[in-house]
Design a protein around this motif. Sequence first.
Motif, PDB file in Angstrom:
ATOM      1  N   GLU A  25      11.800  -4.219   5.094  1.00  0.00           N
ATOM      2  CA  GLU A  25      10.959  -4.382   3.908  1.00  0.00           C
ATOM      3  C   GLU A  25       9.777  -3.425   3.998  1.00  0.00           C
ATOM      4  O   GLU A  25       9.268  -3.143   5.070  1.00  0.00           O
ATOM      5  CB  GLU A  25      10.459  -5.827   3.851  1.00  0.00           C
ATOM      6  CG  GLU A  25       9.868  -6.243   2.542  1.00  0.00           C
ATOM      7  CD  GLU A  25       9.597  -7.739   2.463  1.00  0.00           C
ATOM      8  OE1 GLU A  25       9.011  -8.149   1.453  1.00  0.00           O
ATOM      9  OE2 GLU A  25       9.962  -8.491   3.390  1.00  0.00           O
ATOM     10  N   ALA A  27       5.971  -2.659   1.975  1.00  0.00           N
ATOM     11  CA  ALA A  27       4.999  -3.119   0.980  1.00  0.00           C
ATOM     12  C   ALA A  27       3.949  -2.032   0.771  1.00  0.00           C
ATOM     13  O   ALA A  27       3.121  -1.777   1.646  1.00  0.00           O
ATOM     14  CB  ALA A  27       4.339  -4.416   1.414  1.00  0.00           C
ATOM     15  N   ARG A  28       4.036  -1.378  -0.356  1.00  0.00           N
ATOM     16  CA  ARG A  28       3.020  -0.406  -0.746  1.00  0.00           C
ATOM     17  C   ARG A  28       1.837  -1.198  -1.291  1.00  0.00           C
ATOM     18  O   ARG A  28       2.001  -2.130  -2.062  1.00  0.00           O
ATOM     19  CB  ARG A  28       3.591   0.527  -1.815  1.00  0.00           C
ATOM     20  CG  ARG A  28       2.642   1.607  -2.263  1.00  0.00           C
ATOM     21  CD  ARG A  28       3.305   2.515  -3.278  1.00  0.00           C
ATOM     22  NE  ARG A  28       3.777   1.835  -4.459  1.00  0.00           N
ATOM     23  CZ  ARG A  28       3.027   1.564  -5.533  1.00  0.00           C
ATOM     24  NH1 ARG A  28       1.774   1.907  -5.558  1.00  0.00           N
ATOM     25  NH2 ARG A  28       3.554   0.944  -6.562  1.00  0.00           N
ATOM     26  N   ASP A  31      -0.229  -6.843   0.712  1.00  0.00           N
ATOM     27  CA  ASP A  31      -0.234  -8.110  -0.004  1.00  0.00           C
ATOM     28  C   ASP A  31      -1.407  -8.934   0.510  1.00  0.00           C
ATOM     29  O   ASP A  31      -2.199  -8.459   1.321  1.00  0.00           O
ATOM     30  CB  ASP A  31       1.102  -8.849   0.156  1.00  0.00           C
ATOM     31  CG  ASP A  31       1.460  -9.145   1.603  1.00  0.00           C
ATOM     32  OD1 ASP A  31       0.547  -9.384   2.422  1.00  0.00           O
ATOM     33  OD2 ASP A  31       2.649  -9.161   1.911  1.00  0.00           O
ATOM     34  N   ASP A  39      -0.866  -1.111   3.383  1.00  0.00           N
ATOM     35  CA  ASP A  39       0.573  -0.848   3.380  1.00  0.00           C
ATOM     36  C   ASP A  39       1.184  -1.391   4.668  1.00  0.00           C
ATOM     37  O   ASP A  39       0.536  -1.406   5.715  1.00  0.00           O
ATOM     38  CB  ASP A  39       0.850   0.653   3.339  1.00  0.00           C
ATOM     39  CG  ASP A  39       0.307   1.353   2.103  1.00  0.00           C
ATOM     40  OD1 ASP A  39      -0.097   0.665   1.152  1.00  0.00           O
ATOM     41  OD2 ASP A  39       0.289   2.589   2.101  1.00  0.00           O
TER      42      ASP A  39
END
Length: 116
Positions: A25, A27-28, A31, A39
């Motif tokens: 996975e 994530a740019r 979160d 990131d």
Amino acid sequence: MRTLAILAGALLASSSAHAAIVINEVARDGDNVACAKEDWVELYNNGASAVDIQNYKMSDKELNAITFPSITIAAGDFLLCCKDGSNPQDFDFGIGKLDKVTLEDASGNILDTTGV
């Protein structure tokens, strides 16, 4: 002939241990839970045995890269790599909207890539 079959089996087992590490996975822009909203990339070992990722490389589209120190990922386990730099597996490049992340083993073989 039997020797050749044993050798081929040993080579296959050896290469499959390396190919077991994949990008699970990305994530740019992070979160609200992991990596202080930076990131991040999660690696996964889908193999049957632990793999030391020493000298594996992870890079972005611009070929900024991290070379991993000796870190062992157990079979079925994950490794979270953050842009924040607080752990040895962390990186300092950003993951832009059009970037891809590429993972190579210590021999330079591409194990996985994602993005455009």
